[in-house]
Design a protein around this motif. Structure first.
Motif, PDB file in Angstrom:
ATOM      1  N   ASN A 272       0.839  -1.202   0.000  1.00  0.00           N
ATOM      2  CA  ASN A 272       0.000   0.000   0.000  1.00  0.00           C
ATOM      3  C   ASN A 272       0.872   1.251   0.000  1.00  0.00           C
ATOM      4  O   ASN A 272       2.081   1.180  -0.248  1.00  0.00           O
ATOM      5  N   ASP A 273       0.280   2.389   0.314  1.00  0.00           N
ATOM      6  CA  ASP A 273       1.001   3.664   0.204  1.00  0.00           C
ATOM      7  C   ASP A 273       2.084   3.843   1.265  1.00  0.00           C
ATOM      8  O   ASP A 273       2.879   4.786   1.180  1.00  0.00           O
ATOM      9  N   ASN A 274       2.114   2.972   2.281  1.00  0.00           N
ATOM     10  CA  ASN A 274       3.167   3.063   3.298  1.00  0.00           C
ATOM     11  C   ASN A 274       4.510   2.546   2.796  1.00  0.00           C
ATOM     12  O   ASN A 274       5.533   2.727   3.460  1.00  0.00           O
ATOM     13  N   ILE A 275       4.499   1.889   1.652  1.00  0.00           N
ATOM     14  CA  ILE A 275       5.726   1.286   1.121  1.00  0.00           C
ATOM     15  C   ILE A 275       6.160   2.063  -0.119  1.00  0.00           C
ATOM     16  O   ILE A 275       5.383   2.258  -1.059  1.00  0.00           O
ATOM     17  N   ILE A 276       7.414   2.509  -0.110  1.00  0.00           N
ATOM     18  CA  ILE A 276       7.965   3.308  -1.206  1.00  0.00           C
ATOM     19  C   ILE A 276       9.095   2.521  -1.869  1.00  0.00           C
ATOM     20  O   ILE A 276      10.046   2.101  -1.202  1.00  0.00           O
ATOM     21  N   PHE A 277       8.987   2.320  -3.166  1.00  0.00           N
ATOM     22  CA  PHE A 277      10.010   1.595  -3.925  1.00  0.00           C
ATOM     23  C   PHE A 277      10.902   2.606  -4.645  1.00  0.00           C
ATOM     24  O   PHE A 277      10.445   3.358  -5.501  1.00  0.00           O
ATOM     25  N   LYS A 278      12.183   2.604  -4.294  1.00  0.00           N
ATOM     26  CA  LYS A 278      13.130   3.558  -4.874  1.00  0.00           C
ATOM     27  C   LYS A 278      13.885   2.992  -6.070  1.00  0.00           C
ATOM     28  O   LYS A 278      14.542   3.743  -6.798  1.00  0.00           O
ATOM     29  N   GLY A 279      13.838   1.663  -6.261  1.00  0.00           N
ATOM     30  CA  GLY A 279      14.645   1.055  -7.312  1.00  0.00           C
ATOM     31  C   GLY A 279      16.114   1.052  -6.935  1.00  0.00           C
ATOM     32  O   GLY A 279      16.481   1.158  -5.761  1.00  0.00           O
ATOM     33  N   TRP A 280      16.971   0.930  -7.951  1.00  0.00           N
ATOM     34  CA  TRP A 280      18.414   0.977  -7.687  1.00  0.00           C
ATOM     35  C   TRP A 280      18.795   2.380  -7.243  1.00  0.00           C
ATOM     36  O   TRP A 280      18.339   3.378  -7.808  1.00  0.00           O
ATOM     37  N   VAL A 281      19.646   2.475  -6.216  1.00  0.00           N
ATOM     38  CA  VAL A 281      20.061   3.783  -5.702  1.00  0.00           C
ATOM     39  C   VAL A 281      21.581   3.866  -5.657  1.00  0.00           C
ATOM     40  O   VAL A 281      22.267   2.874  -5.409  1.00  0.00           O
ATOM     41  N   SER A 282      22.096   5.058  -5.896  1.00  0.00           N
ATOM     42  CA  SER A 282      23.540   5.288  -5.867  1.00  0.00           C
ATOM     43  C   SER A 282      23.997   5.529  -4.431  1.00  0.00           C
ATOM     44  O   SER A 282      23.190   5.691  -3.513  1.00  0.00           O
ATOM     45  N   LYS A 283      25.314   5.590  -4.259  1.00  0.00           N
ATOM     46  CA  LYS A 283      25.878   5.886  -2.944  1.00  0.00           C
ATOM     47  C   LYS A 283      25.425   7.257  -2.460  1.00  0.00           C
ATOM     48  O   LYS A 283      25.088   7.431  -1.280  1.00  0.00           O
ATOM     49  N   ASN A 284      25.383   8.234  -3.352  1.00  0.00           N
ATOM     50  CA  ASN A 284      24.923   9.573  -2.966  1.00  0.00           C
ATOM     51  C   ASN A 284      23.465   9.552  -2.529  1.00  0.00           C
ATOM     52  O   ASN A 284      23.074  10.250  -1.587  1.00  0.00           O
ATOM     53  N   ASP A 285      22.650   8.755  -3.231  1.00  0.00           N
ATOM     54  CA  ASP A 285      21.242   8.625  -2.838  1.00  0.00           C
ATOM     55  C   ASP A 285      21.125   8.036  -1.436  1.00  0.00           C
ATOM     56  O   ASP A 285      20.327   8.501  -0.613  1.00  0.00           O
ATOM     57  N   ILE A 286      21.924   6.993  -1.179  1.00  0.00           N
ATOM     58  CA  ILE A 286      21.883   6.340   0.132  1.00  0.00           C
ATOM     59  C   ILE A 286      22.275   7.320   1.233  1.00  0.00           C
ATOM     60  O   ILE A 286      21.691   7.329   2.322  1.00  0.00           O
TER      61      ILE A 286
END
Length: 398
Positions: A272-286
């Motif tokens: 549901n809306d409580n879960i956010i999928f970011k996909g692959w993330v870079s080190k800067n994103d992390i």
């Protein structure tokens, strides 16, 4: 340690062909660091395990004055568990045996060999024994035993017969190694079992190590966020249970999922809306995401190899001062409880209760966070651990 000749033997890791030093893994980081004051040759394959593409080099490639790569030719493969991959490993071992004949006038002072691959570790162990060169075998995965965990118990006897050659070579490698190092206590015990090698003073645990994250600052968001970073796979994780817990919590609680995998569309369909999928993330994103999270979750399945490891993502979480919550038994559970850096849950009810408890008791959450930062520095800081390993190499050479 200065002016020594060191060989690193390892395949399946990123190589610094185009100055790509940031993405190096354990062997690559060590080889690069040792090359600052020593002559280093890293023997690897000309096949990229991650992209499944051939690397257009065979033989020696100079990275800098003290650091060379030596690419061993092999065949490609498409699947991680396949006869093609096993054949590729066989060819790498055969190629190494052939190529080192040309290094008779430039023998190393010490050899570091990653295990697996079994064939390559076996050939370089034989070479080290024959030439009386100290060899450090680094246990990185639990081959060939890990394959038994994928089949029913009644087939184990027949599988061991089929894998007899690997078991024989594994026993030789661990029995003849000057030193065995491992990423966890469970991995070191795996190497020592059945070879009567217990209490060898040269066998040590060297945790996976990282540079500390200095560019982040913990925030205090209104929401209670939990992050998962890793493969989106039913075979590896019980991520569905985590999603189901967050589906039943109110909008104050968020689960952030970072990663890709075969089952991502399925998980999106049940979230549901409580879960956010970011996909692959870079080190800067992390660097931007984790400081906003209260917990890092490790929902790996209780598999033979996972139970004996302190897995990468747990270390990554605590490098940001983020406590860990996991369903994984074994070494990680014990490490978390001993250092008071997180919590263990056995089912969805315990996971939900732990999240609600930490949301209500922010002082306890802050204590876990402080412990996480301290534990990372004491156990996983690359600079500290490299110094220890360097001293270990010196003791073996002398």
């Amino acid at each position: 340690m200065i002016g020594k000749n060191i060989w690193f033997i390892c395949v399946g890791e990123p190589v610094p062909i185009n100055g790509n030093f940031e993405n190096l893994h354990r062997c690559g980081k060590l080889a690069h660091e040792f090359s600052l004051q020593n002559d280093v040759i890293w023997f690897t394959s000309n096949f990229d395990h991650f992209s499944k593409e051939k690397i257009n080099f065979i033989g020696e490639k100079k990275i800098n004055e003290n650091f060379k790569l030596f690419f061993l030719d092999t065949k490609p493969y498409k699947k991680n568990i396949s006869l093609s991959r096993f054949h590729s490993h066989y060819l790498i071992g055969k190629e190494f045996k052939k190529k080192i004949k040309h290094f008779s006038s430039n023998r190393p002072d010490i050899i570091y060999a990653s295990f697996p691959t079994i064939e390559l570790a076996y050939e370089c162990t034989k070479y080290a024994v024959k030439n009386r060169i100290p060899i450090v075998v680094d246990v990185r995965d639990l081959w060939p035993d890990i394959f038994l965990s994928t089949i029913p118990n009644f087939l184990h006897f027949f599988a061991k017969i089929a894998l007899f050659s690997w078991y024989r070579k594994k026993r030789y490698i661990f029995k003849k190694a000057t030193s065995i190092i491992a990423i966890s206590n469970g991995y070191l015990e795996f190497a020592n079992q059945n070879i009567y090698r217990k209490n060898n003073k040269n066998d040590k645990i060297f945790y996976k190590s990282y540079l500390p994250n200095q560019s982040f600052q913990k925030s205090n968001p209104d929401k209670f966020r939990v992050i998962y970073i890793g493969a989106i796979s039913k075979n590896k994780t019980s991520l569905q249970s985590v999603i189901e817990v967050f589906n039943d919590l109110d909008s104050k609680f968020e689960l952030i999922i970072c990663g890709e995998g075969d089952d991502i569309n399925y998980y999106k369909s049940i979230a549901n809306d409580n879960i956010i999928f970011k996909g692959w993330v870079s080190k800067n994103d992390i660097n931007n995401i984790i400081p906003d999270c209260s917990l890092g979750v490790v929902p790996l399945n209780n598999r033979f190899d996972f139970n004996r490891a302190i897995v990468n993502k747990a270390i990554e979480y605590i490098s940001y001062g983020t406590p860990v919550i996991t369903s994984l038994k074994g070494d990680l559970k014990n490490f978390i409880e001993e250092n008071k850096i997180g919590l263990f849950y056995a089912n969805k009810q315990e996971l939900r209760a732990s999240i609600l408890r930490l949301d209500q008791d922010r002082d306890f959450l802050k204590l876990l966070s402080r412990n996480a930062s301290k534990t990372f520095f004491n156990n996983f800081d690359f600079t500290k651990n490299f110094s220890k390993l360097q001293n270990h190499f010196v003791s073996l050479i002398e």
